[in-house]
Enzyme design. Structure first.
Site, mmCIF file in Angstrom:
data_model
loop_
_atom_site.group_PDB
_atom_site.id
_atom_site.type_symbol
_atom_site.label_atom_id
_atom_site.label_comp_id
_atom_site.label_asym_id
_atom_site.label_seq_id
_atom_site.Cartn_x
_atom_site.Cartn_y
_atom_site.Cartn_z
ATOM 1 N N GLY A 189 -11.662 45.560 40.601
ATOM 2 C CA GLY A 189 -12.039 44.931 41.860
ATOM 3 C C GLY A 189 -13.537 44.783 42.007
ATOM 4 N N GLY A 190 -14.276 45.819 41.620
ATOM 5 C CA GLY A 190 -15.723 45.761 41.729
ATOM 6 C C GLY A 190 -16.330 44.727 40.808
ATOM 7 C CB CYS A 244 -16.390 58.644 42.023
ATOM 8 S SG CYS A 244 -17.425 59.396 43.294
ATOM 9 C CD GLU A 284 -19.158 55.922 42.947
ATOM 10 O OE1 GLU A 284 -18.032 56.440 42.761
ATOM 11 O OE2 GLU A 284 -19.909 56.238 43.884
ATOM 12 C CE LYS A 341 -11.208 44.182 52.768
ATOM 13 N NZ LYS A 341 -10.133 45.161 52.476
#
Length: 504
Positions: free
Chosen positions: A243-244, A300, A263, A182
């Site tokens: 979102g995760g 990150c 992550e 995606k």
């Protein structure tokens, strides 16, 4: 002639158009129209991946290794076009993108080398003991086998290394798992040209075209449909906590729950211990400022928080950090949405009685300028919002009291990708007390350095306790990332003719 995106999905080797499109939002240059994926596209890509698994999942390691190397070659052959369109879409500089492209091709080649060696298979053999009392022991062999089709979500902040052919895709393909990507809508043209490189490698090596598909789209429903598809057996994700977590919950709620390797976020605290602060606080402050603002803070592993013992040395550190940050010009962020989120994150620190502005700037449009705040340990522990990640060049200094207060603060941190110690010889006793806490909090513990920069190697861990990642036993960087998409299978008393070829 510069590459012009055509805007279609890649599904099982074919470029597929869509009835609905969305427009890219480049930092510079022209916008382009890209397909928006549908449930039918998800179904087609997943069905092709499942069909491909029956050949690719059982292909010799040498064939998979050659394919990974062919992908690397094809990406390099398109290098100039990839750099140009990625610069337009993301605003990242040429040197950064060329370095990231090298990391992407380097990890593909490293994974090829790693699977050729075969150590990742973790082969074990309990030889039979027919005369053992009271019961004989059978012949038992174990090997790691691929789980099946994997869904991969591209990241916004790494258009190459964590995107269409990035670490999640490379590790799944190395394991023998077909991939449905995606693509991230922040850099759809970059995704498309990299997908074309994978397609070319498939054709050059004769692989089943279903081993890789790329679905474009800016709709949340596309990702939700993908993780809920019954043919998908695992998910790799790099992105926001909100979102995760939503996708993680969907994976757990499926009739057949599947692992979600996400992550999600980290503030990557730096602990500057007293002797190191006294001896070289100015240099540490400048290094921290440089790490904090690298790439507009869009990493990150960005070290968003530094912990200092209160006192005059901390005062001097704050001044040095402020002066270093003030010299950093505003930088372009990856998307308008990320730039807005950065401004919103800054707003969390304003108006709090326990937070003092050390350096406060204004950021406009798609640019971000550094900001620096400070607070005390008690206030930090009482206000959860101060520990939430701000994606961008914003730093927070947290001042502590005695050693016990420092340890209490460390225990109060949530799970992290990294934690860093700045220590001199005189700090060893305190550092030893701190180490067990940091080991429980972070996937990687550093000394006298900075967390930005993640080596792609055998020993690297890029993951950590929640919310840094959803599976603290895994890494999304390094050769151990391949193990996420494998599962152990034991074979008891099977004839040699029925055992996998790799088990010998």
């Amino acid at each position: 002639m510069p590459y012009t995106p055509h805007g279609r999905h890649l599904i099982a080797g074919a470029w597929v158009e869509a009835a609905q499109t969305f427009a890219s939002q480049p930092s510079t240059g022209p916008a382009h129209a890209f397909a928006v994926g549908t449930q039918a596209d998800v179904d087609a890509a997943c069905a092709a991946a499942e069909e491909a698994f029956w050949s690719y999942g059982y292909a010799p390691r040498e064939e998979r290794a050659r394919f990974l190397e062919a992908v690397a070659d094809a990406i390099e052959a398109r290098g100039a076009d990839i750099t140009e369109i990625a610069m337009q879409e993301t605003g990242l500089p040429q040197a950064r993108l060329e370095g990231e492209r090298g990391r992407t091709t380097g990890q593909l080649r490293l994974f090829a080398f790693h699977i050729r060696e075969g150590a990742y298979l973790d082969r074990r053999h309990d030889t039979p003991l027919p005369d053992r009392k009271p019961l004989p022991r059978p012949d038992i062999r174990l090997i790691q086998r691929p789980v099946g089709p994997v869904a991969v979500f591209g990241a916004s902040n790494f258009p190459l290394a964590f995107s269409a052919a990035g670490g999640d895709t490379a590790s799944a393909l190395a394991a023998g798992c077909p991939v449905v990507v995606k693509a991230h809508s922040a850099h759809p043209g970059t995704n498309e040209i990299v997908a074309d490189a994978v397609r070319a490698a498939i054709e050059a090596t004769g692989m089943h075209p279903g081993i890789f598909s790329l679905l474009q789209g800016n709709k949340r429903q596309l990702g939700e449909s993908l993780v809920q598809h019954p043919l998908i057996k695992a998910v790799g994700f790099t992105g926001s906590l909100g979102g995760g977590r939503a996708l993680f919950d969907l994976c757990a709620a499926r009739p057949e729950p599947i692992p979600f390797f996400g992550e999600l976020g980290s503030v990557n605290p730096n602990f500057v211990l007293p002797h190191a602060l006294a001896a070289r606080g100015h240099a540490i402050a400048e290094g921290w400022a440089a790490s904090l603002t690298m790439g507009a803070g869009q990493f990150c592993t960005n070290p968003g928080i530094v912990v200092l013992p209160a006192g005059a040395d901390a005062d001097r550190f704050a001044v040095a950090a402020r002066d270093a940050l003030a010299k950093v010009a505003p930088q372009t962020m990856l998307t308008d949405g990320i730039a807005k989120a950065y401004r919103d994150g800054k707003a969390r620190f304003q108006g709090r009685n326990a937070v003092r502005a050390v350096l406060e700037t204004e950021s406009e449009g798609r640019t971000a300028a550094p900001n620096l705040y400070e607070t005390d340990a008690d206030s930090y522990l009482q206000d959860h919002a101060l520990g939430e990640e701000v994606f961008g060049p914003l730093g927070l200094i947290v001042r502590t009291g005695d050693d016990d207060a420092l340890l209490s603060l460390a225990r109060g941190f949530e799970g992290q990708l990294t934690a860093t110690l700045h220590v001199d010889d005189g700090d060893t006793k305190l550092a030893r007390r701190l180490m067990p806490i940091l080991e429980r909090k972070a996937g990687r513990v550093l000394a006298n350095g900075f967390s930005t920069g993640v080596e792609v190697s055998d020993a690297m861990v890029h993951g950590g306790p929640y919310p840094a990642s959803t599976n603290f036993g895994a890494t999304s960087v390094g050769t151990m990332a391949i193990r996420r998409f494998l599962r152990p299978v034991a074979y008891q008393n099977l004839p040699e003719a029925l055992l996998p070829a790799d088990i010998a």
